[in-house]
Each structure stands twice: as C-alpha cells, then as structure tokens.
Design a protein around this motif. Structure first.
Motif, PDB file in Angstrom:
ATOM      1  N   TRP A   1       0.841  -1.214   0.000  1.00  0.00           N
ATOM      2  CA  TRP A   1       0.000   0.000   0.000  1.00  0.00           C
ATOM      3  C   TRP A   1       0.871   1.257   0.000  1.00  0.00           C
TER       4      TRP A   1
ATOM      5  N   THR B   1       1.545   4.732  -2.984  1.00  0.00           N
ATOM      6  CA  THR B   1       1.321   6.163  -2.785  1.00  0.00           C
ATOM      7  C   THR B   1       2.392   6.975  -3.507  1.00  0.00           C
TER       8      THR B   1
ATOM      9  N   TYR C   1      -5.085  14.727   3.802  1.00  0.00           N
ATOM     10  CA  TYR C   1      -5.715  14.994   2.513  1.00  0.00           C
ATOM     11  C   TYR C   1      -6.841  16.009   2.609  1.00  0.00           C
TER      12      TYR C   1
ATOM     13  N   GLY D   1       0.613  12.800   4.957  1.00  0.00           N
ATOM     14  CA  GLY D   1      -0.715  12.634   4.407  1.00  0.00           C
ATOM     15  C   GLY D   1      -1.113  13.807   3.530  1.00  0.00           C
TER      16      GLY D   1
ATOM     17  N   THR E   1       0.763  13.257   0.113  1.00  0.00           N
ATOM     18  CA  THR E   1       0.303  12.110  -0.671  1.00  0.00           C
ATOM     19  C   THR E   1      -1.220  12.095  -0.833  1.00  0.00           C
TER      20      THR E   1
ATOM     21  N   ASN F   1      -3.585  11.624   1.542  1.00  0.00           N
ATOM     22  CA  ASN F   1      -3.969  10.388   2.192  1.00  0.00           C
ATOM     23  C   ASN F   1      -4.594  10.608   3.550  1.00  0.00           C
ATOM     24  N   ARG F   2      -5.463   9.687   3.915  1.00  0.00           N
ATOM     25  CA  ARG F   2      -6.078   9.673   5.241  1.00  0.00           C
ATOM     26  C   ARG F   2      -5.141   9.048   6.271  1.00  0.00           C
TER      27      ARG F   2
ATOM     28  N   GLU G   1     -12.247   5.427  -2.044  1.00  0.00           N
ATOM     29  CA  GLU G   1     -10.909   4.918  -1.748  1.00  0.00           C
ATOM     30  C   GLU G   1     -10.734   4.532  -0.289  1.00  0.00           C
ATOM     31  N   PHE G   2     -10.988   5.462   0.627  1.00  0.00           N
ATOM     32  CA  PHE G   2     -10.505   5.253   1.990  1.00  0.00           C
ATOM     33  C   PHE G   2     -11.311   4.217   2.768  1.00  0.00           C
TER      34      PHE G   2
END
Length: 310
Positions: A24, A28, A90, A125, A128, A130-131, A182-183
């Motif tokens: 994963w 990213t 994010y 985060g 990228t 991201n969460r 996604e998350f």
C-alpha cells in the motif's frame, strides 16, 4: 460485497500484514508539497505568533517538521483555544482554513483568548493526499497512550504542554467523495472485513462529543457556516454517515473512546468540523472560508455565552 472486489491489495477476509502495508505504501505518490504550500504560510505568521517545532516525522524528519502556532504574551488569566487541522492530511481546507483564521482573524480574538494551533498534524498525508500515515494507520483513530502513530503521539505531547485548561478545541476536517471511493474500501481491506457501501453527505456538518454534546454551541457553529456554504441534510434514516442527527447538521461520536483528535483535551466546548469540498457549487476558497466561519462562530458563541457570564 467485500472490499477485495474493489481494492487491489490483500486477500478476502484476511487482515493486512506487513507485506500488504508495504505494498500500500509503495502505491502512494507525492502529489503536492508541504514545504512549499504550508510551511511558508506558517512562517509568515511569525510576526504575530510564536512558531515552535514540536516534532518531526521519522519518515523524513527534514521534509516533515511539525509546527505549532502560539499566542505571543500568553496570559494565564485568559481561556485557551486549541485549533487543529490536517489530522487527515488529505483534508485540505482543515490545514488552510486554520492558517487563514490565524492570519486574518485571530488578532481580533486575542483580547479574549490564548491560541495554540497545530495546522498540519499529518504532513506526509498532506503530500500524498492520504487519510492514513505511511504505516496504514489512521492518526484520527490513534489518540491514546503509547500510540503507534507518530502524528498522534507528537500532538498529544504538545497538548500536555499547554498551560492550564483548554476551554475550546476545534478540529478542522473534510468529508470527501474519496472517503467512499478509496478510503473506506481500503480500511475494510486492511482489516479483512466486508466493505459496506455508504453515502457521502452533501454539505457541512459538525461532530460533537457524545459525553459532552453542547448542542447550543454546535448550532452556533452551524449557523455561522450557513453564511458560507450549505449544511448537510439528514438521510432517509435521519442520519449522517451512519450516526443520528441530533440537531441540524450535528452528529455525535464518543471522542475519547474512539481515539479521535476531538478527545485529546478535557475541554468544555469541542467540535469537529466536516467541510464538503466535492460539491460542484463550492470552491477551494469557499471551503477555507467555511472553516474560518466555524472557528469565528464558535468563538463568538463563547464570548457571548461564557465570557460575559464570568
């Protein structure tokens, strides 16, 4: 319907191990720059506030220093306000809304309050979009003793250093369409459970603390944000993201039990904002403005209903 029907990492009904977490992480990419987009805005506030580094993420300590922004001339006789943003990196307006409030509005309110802010708790985060952090951990479920999430651990130490009691903590977040695309599928895949599709609320809402709802305070935040953007309606079950709506645009979570950022103090007044940036009717700037309106609405409520009665 299982997550693995949609999510490319992991095996059905099997929680991720280290190899899946590494896969994963390798999926990213850096999409924007914390050093270029956020740090200069923080440093620009140095003439108004005390800027201090309260940590640095081990993933790249040079790239990801963590900064707090604190009132100059701290006065222990004044109530203290804690503002956090970017716990989920994010969620863009949480970061830039906090910084916009500090740059444009905090000077007016410093006659009443001390401020301390951590505007970008999760800079990896942020970059990228991201969460999670690089270890596939959600910082906003990780605020507890001996947490493995560096972002959460550093913020907890910062909060421990605050003199006296925090009167209000406002944690600035967003709910985005990617939460569902996604998350949430990634979370189900990581934990080896079936993915249950949900709905993304169309509009702003707040999350109060089940143990201390302060609904009049939550409503004051909602009323202020109404001037900037629309408020999320309840769904057909009178819920928002699976939780009962207890007032217009307000749901409740047990902040401390869930390890949420909103539970890191014993504040009398707390709220987590949720801006909806994916609406076709709003801009990025309007999302920032909504976060600012939430903060100012909360502070105006405190001035009117708390400070005048003391």
């Amino acid at each position: 319907m299982s997550t693995q029907s949609h999510y490319p990492i992991g095996q059905p009904n099997t929680p991720w191990g280290e190899s899946e977490r590494l896969a994963w992480r390798k999926s990213t990419t850096i999409k924007r720059s914390y050093q270029e987009e956020v740090v200069p805005k923080i440093q620009k506030l140095a003439n108004q506030f005390i800027i201090e580094q309260y940590g640095a993420l081990s993933y790249d300590s040079t790239r990801y220093p963590l900064f707090s922004i604190k009132s100059q001339g701290w006065d222990n006789s004044k109530p203290t306000i804690l503002i956090t943003g970017g716990v989920h990196g994010y969620e863009t307006s949480g970061v830039h809304g906090a910084l916009q409030f500090l740059a444009e509005h905090a000077s007016h309110y410093q006659q009443y309050f001390n401020f301390i802010a951590a505007p970008c708790v999760s800079p990896w985060g942020y970059e990228t979009i991201n969460r999670w952090n690089p270890n596939a951990l959600d910082p906003n479920r990780s605020f507890y003793a001996n947490t493995p999430a560096e972002e959460s651990a550093y913020l907890l130490k910062l909060v421990e250093s605050i003199p006296g009691k925090v009167l209000m903590h406002i944690d600035l977040h967003e709910t985005t369409d990617t939460d569902e695309s996604e998350f949430r599928p990634a979370l189900a895949a990581r934990d080896g459970i079936a993915y249950q599709p949900g709905e993304i609320p169309d509009g702003f809402y707040t999350v109060g603390d089940t143990q201390n709802p302060q609904l009049d305070f939550q409503t004051a935040v909602i009323d202020a944000v109404k001037q900037v953007t629309h408020i999320a309606p309840a769904d057909d079950n009178n819920e928002i993201i699976g939780s009962p709506v207890v007032a217009e645009g307000v749901i409740l979570y047990d902040m401390k039990a869930l390890g949420l950022c909103g539970g890191i103090t014993d504040c009398e007044f707390g709220t987590t904002t949720e801006v909806y940036p994916d609406s076709p009717t709003v801009t990025a700037q309007e999302c920032n403005n909504a976060q600012v309106a939430a903060v100012t609405g909360a502070l105006n409520y405190l001035i009117e209903h708390q400070l005048k009665t003391r």
